[in-house]
Structures are given as structure tokens and as C-alpha cells.
Scaffold this motif. Structure first.
Motif, PDB file in Angstrom:
ATOM      1  N   MET A  23       0.847  -1.194   0.000  1.00 45.12           N
ATOM      2  CA  MET A  23       0.000   0.000   0.000  1.00 45.12           C
ATOM      3  C   MET A  23       0.880   1.240   0.000  1.00 45.12           C
ATOM      4  N   SER A  24       0.559   2.227  -0.830  1.00 43.60           N
ATOM      5  CA  SER A  24       1.342   3.453  -0.946  1.00 43.60           C
ATOM      6  C   SER A  24       0.538   4.620  -0.388  1.00 43.60           C
ATOM      7  N   PHE A  25       0.575   5.764  -1.070  1.00 47.33           N
ATOM      8  CA  PHE A  25      -0.180   6.922  -0.608  1.00 47.33           C
ATOM      9  C   PHE A  25      -1.681   6.678  -0.732  1.00 47.33           C
ATOM     10  N   THR A  26      -2.440   7.306   0.147  1.00 49.60           N
ATOM     11  CA  THR A  26      -3.889   7.203   0.088  1.00 49.60           C
ATOM     12  C   THR A  26      -4.416   8.031  -1.082  1.00 49.60           C
ATOM     13  N   PRO A  27      -5.655   7.775  -1.527  1.00 53.59           N
ATOM     14  CA  PRO A  27      -6.210   8.605  -2.617  1.00 53.59           C
ATOM     15  C   PRO A  27      -6.212  10.088  -2.282  1.00 53.59           C
ATOM     16  N   THR A  28      -6.465  10.426  -1.015  1.00 52.58           N
ATOM     17  CA  THR A  28      -6.452  11.842  -0.630  1.00 52.58           C
ATOM     18  C   THR A  28      -5.055  12.430  -0.766  1.00 52.58           C
ATOM     19  N   GLN A  29      -4.047  11.688  -0.339  1.00 53.13           N
ATOM     20  CA  GLN A  29      -2.676  12.176  -0.469  1.00 53.13           C
ATOM     21  C   GLN A  29      -2.270  12.329  -1.936  1.00 53.13           C
ATOM     22  N   ARG A  30      -2.672  11.375  -2.766  1.00 58.31           N
ATOM     23  CA  ARG A  30      -2.356  11.487  -4.190  1.00 58.31           C
ATOM     24  C   ARG A  30      -3.007  12.715  -4.807  1.00 58.31           C
ATOM     25  N   ARG A  31      -4.247  12.975  -4.435  1.00 57.70           N
ATOM     26  CA  ARG A  31      -4.938  14.147  -4.964  1.00 57.70           C
ATOM     27  C   ARG A  31      -4.264  15.434  -4.493  1.00 57.70           C
ATOM     28  N   GLN A  32      -3.817  15.459  -3.247  1.00 52.43           N
ATOM     29  CA  GLN A  32      -3.136  16.648  -2.739  1.00 52.43           C
ATOM     30  C   GLN A  32      -1.784  16.859  -3.402  1.00 52.43           C
ATOM     31  N   LEU A  33      -1.079  15.791  -3.707  1.00 49.54           N
ATOM     32  CA  LEU A  33       0.228  15.914  -4.347  1.00 49.54           C
ATOM     33  C   LEU A  33       0.099  16.335  -5.813  1.00 49.54           C
ATOM     34  N   ARG A  34      -0.996  15.937  -6.472  1.00 45.86           N
ATOM     35  CA  ARG A  34      -1.197  16.286  -7.880  1.00 45.86           C
ATOM     36  C   ARG A  34      -1.896  17.619  -8.073  1.00 45.86           C
ATOM     37  N   ALA A  35      -2.405  18.194  -6.978  1.00 43.39           N
ATOM     38  CA  ALA A  35      -3.159  19.439  -7.098  1.00 43.39           C
ATOM     39  C   ALA A  35      -2.284  20.558  -7.644  1.00 43.39           C
ATOM     40  N   ARG A  36      -2.924  21.459  -8.369  1.00 37.69           N
ATOM     41  CA  ARG A  36      -2.186  22.585  -8.937  1.00 37.69           C
ATOM     42  C   ARG A  36      -1.689  23.500  -7.832  1.00 37.69           C
ATOM     43  N   LEU A  37      -0.479  23.989  -7.992  1.00 35.42           N
ATOM     44  CA  LEU A  37       0.126  24.855  -6.994  1.00 35.42           C
ATOM     45  C   LEU A  37      -0.594  26.198  -6.964  1.00 35.42           C
ATOM     46  N   ASN A  38      -0.955  26.635  -5.771  1.00 33.51           N
ATOM     47  CA  ASN A  38      -1.621  27.920  -5.609  1.00 33.51           C
ATOM     48  C   ASN A  38      -0.616  29.043  -5.858  1.00 33.51           C
ATOM     49  N   PRO A  39      -0.865  29.913  -6.826  1.00 32.17           N
ATOM     50  CA  PRO A  39       0.114  30.980  -7.111  1.00 32.17           C
ATOM     51  C   PRO A  39       0.298  31.954  -5.958  1.00 32.17           C
ATOM     52  N   ASP A  40      -0.639  31.997  -5.008  1.00 37.19           N
ATOM     53  CA  ASP A  40      -0.483  32.891  -3.857  1.00 37.19           C
ATOM     54  C   ASP A  40       0.681  32.478  -2.964  1.00 37.19           C
ATOM     55  N   HIS A  41       1.110  31.218  -3.073  1.00 30.83           N
ATOM     56  CA  HIS A  41       2.207  30.731  -2.245  1.00 30.83           C
ATOM     57  C   HIS A  41       3.578  30.932  -2.896  1.00 30.83           C
ATOM     58  N   VAL A  42       3.589  31.377  -4.142  1.00 30.94           N
ATOM     59  CA  VAL A  42       4.849  31.541  -4.870  1.00 30.94           C
ATOM     60  C   VAL A  42       5.405  32.933  -4.601  1.00 30.94           C
ATOM     61  N   ARG A  43       6.669  32.986  -4.246  1.00 32.85           N
ATOM     62  CA  ARG A  43       7.363  34.257  -4.035  1.00 32.85           C
ATOM     63  C   ARG A  43       8.393  34.448  -5.141  1.00 32.85           C
ATOM     64  N   SER A  44       8.862  35.653  -5.301  1.00 35.77           N
ATOM     65  CA  SER A  44       9.843  35.943  -6.349  1.00 35.77           C
ATOM     66  C   SER A  44      10.844  36.965  -5.845  1.00 35.77           C
ATOM     67  N   ARG A  45      12.025  36.906  -6.409  1.00 34.24           N
ATOM     68  CA  ARG A  45      13.078  37.872  -6.099  1.00 34.24           C
ATOM     69  C   ARG A  45      13.939  38.048  -7.353  1.00 34.24           C
ATOM     70  N   VAL A  46      14.646  39.154  -7.405  1.00 33.16           N
ATOM     71  CA  VAL A  46      15.489  39.479  -8.549  1.00 33.16           C
ATOM     72  C   VAL A  46      16.934  39.149  -8.200  1.00 33.16           C
ATOM     73  N   ALA A  47      17.593  38.386  -9.076  1.00 38.67           N
ATOM     74  CA  ALA A  47      19.002  38.028  -8.878  1.00 38.67           C
ATOM     75  C   ALA A  47      19.699  38.053 -10.230  1.00 38.67           C
ATOM     76  N   GLU A  48      20.681  38.931 -10.369  1.00 38.19           N
ATOM     77  CA  GLU A  48      21.500  39.035 -11.573  1.00 38.19           C
ATOM     78  C   GLU A  48      20.646  39.206 -12.835  1.00 38.19           C
ATOM     79  N   GLY A  49      19.685  40.100 -12.762  1.00 43.17           N
ATOM     80  CA  GLY A  49      18.867  40.419 -13.922  1.00 43.17           C
ATOM     81  C   GLY A  49      17.776  39.434 -14.242  1.00 43.17           C
ATOM     82  N   GLN A  50      17.525  38.469 -13.370  1.00 49.78           N
ATOM     83  CA  GLN A  50      16.470  37.488 -13.595  1.00 49.78           C
ATOM     84  C   GLN A  50      15.520  37.455 -12.407  1.00 49.78           C
ATOM     85  N   ILE A  51      14.257  37.075 -12.682  1.00 52.49           N
ATOM     86  CA  ILE A  51      13.258  36.920 -11.642  1.00 52.49           C
ATOM     87  C   ILE A  51      13.205  35.446 -11.254  1.00 52.49           C
ATOM     88  N   LEU A  52      13.527  35.141 -10.006  1.00 56.97           N
ATOM     89  CA  LEU A  52      13.523  33.774  -9.506  1.00 56.97           C
ATOM     90  C   LEU A  52      12.254  33.534  -8.700  1.00 56.97           C
TER      91      LEU A  52
END
Length: 205
Positions: free
Chosen positions: A1-30
Motif C-alpha cells: 500500500m502506498s499513498f492514500t487517494p487523498t494524499q495522491r490528490r493533494q500531491l497532484r493538485a495545482r500549486l496555488n500561485p499565492d504561495h509563490v514568491r519571487s526575487r530578482v538576482a543578476e537580472g532574472q526573476i527567480l
């Protein structure tokens, strides 16, 4: 037995863009996820007792005093162990961190923690989108700067000069409203037709 169906759904869920941060380093946005958020997601999906983190190596690769500042850089390797039913899943990740602070002890502490956090995020990222496994994360070039808007200078009126209103599309006619027939266009005395006579309907008088 591996991950539960709920865990699989949570791992495959689309990443919420509100959690993504960004910073500028050497002329690029990371784009990146903060370390506390990645650990909180691991606790939410795997459970507080469902996973372990082990630091396999933490090495100081650079240390120097520059003026009254102290610089340090560390490289670390972390192992993540997740218990999924009867299975045990092991992932590893490497990371680096640096610091430029006012004391030597703080420089080593900040750099070592940053390297360990970076390695933890890289190891957990292999489990799915919830930990940053998404094409939107990474680096991209900075967009070209937008040109400044052009400012149109309008001629100023002389003191005491009244503002002149022009009609529709420069025809020299004003628009008058008739409540019964709607808008009507009436020629002005300075009309382009020589000898034209201004005619005003009874309703507009």
C-alpha cells in the motif's frame, strides 16, 4: 500500500500561485516557495509523524571578513523519509546558502540554515506540485522596461479668455438637446457656408 487517494490528490493538485514568491538576482526573476510553507505542506499531506528529515552533510565552502561585514557560504545535503502505508520512500536533495551579516557566528548560522532549507525544498519537490514541482517555478529574464507615457502639452488660455467649444469632429457646430426629437446640430454664425442664415426651430428657442 502506498499513498492514500487523498494524499495522491493533494500531491497532484495545482500549486496555488499565492504561495509563490519571487526575487530578482543578476537580472532574472527567480520564483520559489518559502521553507516554512514547504514544511507545513509536508505536515499537512504526510502527517506530523509520517515523514522525517535528516541532514547528511553541511559544509562551509566560503568564509571571509570584508570590512565590518562577515560573509559565509554553505552547501548541504538532506534526506527525506516518508512513510506511505507499508512502504518507505526516501528522497534526497542538495542546496546552498549564503550570508552577509555583522557577526561571524550569525554569518555561519544564517548560511547553514539557508543551505539546509534549500536542500529540504529540493528533496520534497520530487513528490509533486504541492512542493513546487511546476513549470512556473524557476528563473526568467526581466521584461523590458515600459516607456514613459508621453505628456501632451496643451496651450494655455490667456487671462480673461473664454474657453471655446468646438462642435462634432471640427464642423464648427454645437450640439443642442431637444427633449422631443433628441440631439440636433445647429450651424453657428461662423459656419463655412457664406451667407448662411442660422435657423432655430421653435422647440429650441
Amino acid at each position: 500500500m502506498s499513498f492514500t487517494p487523498t494524499q495522491r490528490r493533494q500531491l497532484r493538485a495545482r500549486l496555488n500561485p499565492d504561495h509563490v514568491r519571487s526575487r530578482v538576482a543578476e537580472g532574472q526573476i527567480l520564483s520559489f516557495l518559502e521553507g516554512w510553507h514547504v514544511i507545513a505542506e509536508a505536515n499537512r499531506i504526510f502527517g506530523f509523524e509520517g515523514w522525517d528529515r535528516e541532514t547528511l552533510a553541511s559544509t562551509c565552502v566560503y568564509s571571509k571578513q570584508i570590512g565590518d561585514r562577515y560573509c559565509a557560504a554553505y552547501a548541504a545535503r538532506v534526506r527525506i523519509t516518508v512513510r506511505a502505508g507499508e512502504r518507505t520512500i526516501i528522497r534526497e536533495g542538495s542546496g546552498a546558502g549564503e550570508a552577509n551579516v555583522a557577526s561571524p557566528g550569525q554569518a555561519h548560522e544564517v548560511a547553514a540554515k539557508a543551505a539546509e532549507t534549500d536542500a529540504t525544498k529540493r528533496a520534497l519537490m520530487t513528490f509533486g506540485n504541492a512542493f513546487g514541482l511546476a513549470p512556473s517555478l524557476g528563473s526568467r529574464d526581466l521584461p523590458p522596461p515600459r516607456p514613459a507615457p508621453r505628456r501632451v502639452e496643451r496651450p494655455r488660455r490667456a487671462p480673461g479668455q473664454r474657453r471655446q467649444h468646438r462642435g462634432t469632429h471640427g464642423t464648427g457646430r454645437h450640439r443642442h438637446h431637444d427633449p422631443r426629437s433628441g440631439f440636433r446640430l445647429l450651424p453657428q454664425p461662423h459656419t463655412a457656408f457664406p451667407g448662411a442664415r442660422r435657423e432655430v426651430s421653435q422647440a429650441c428657442r
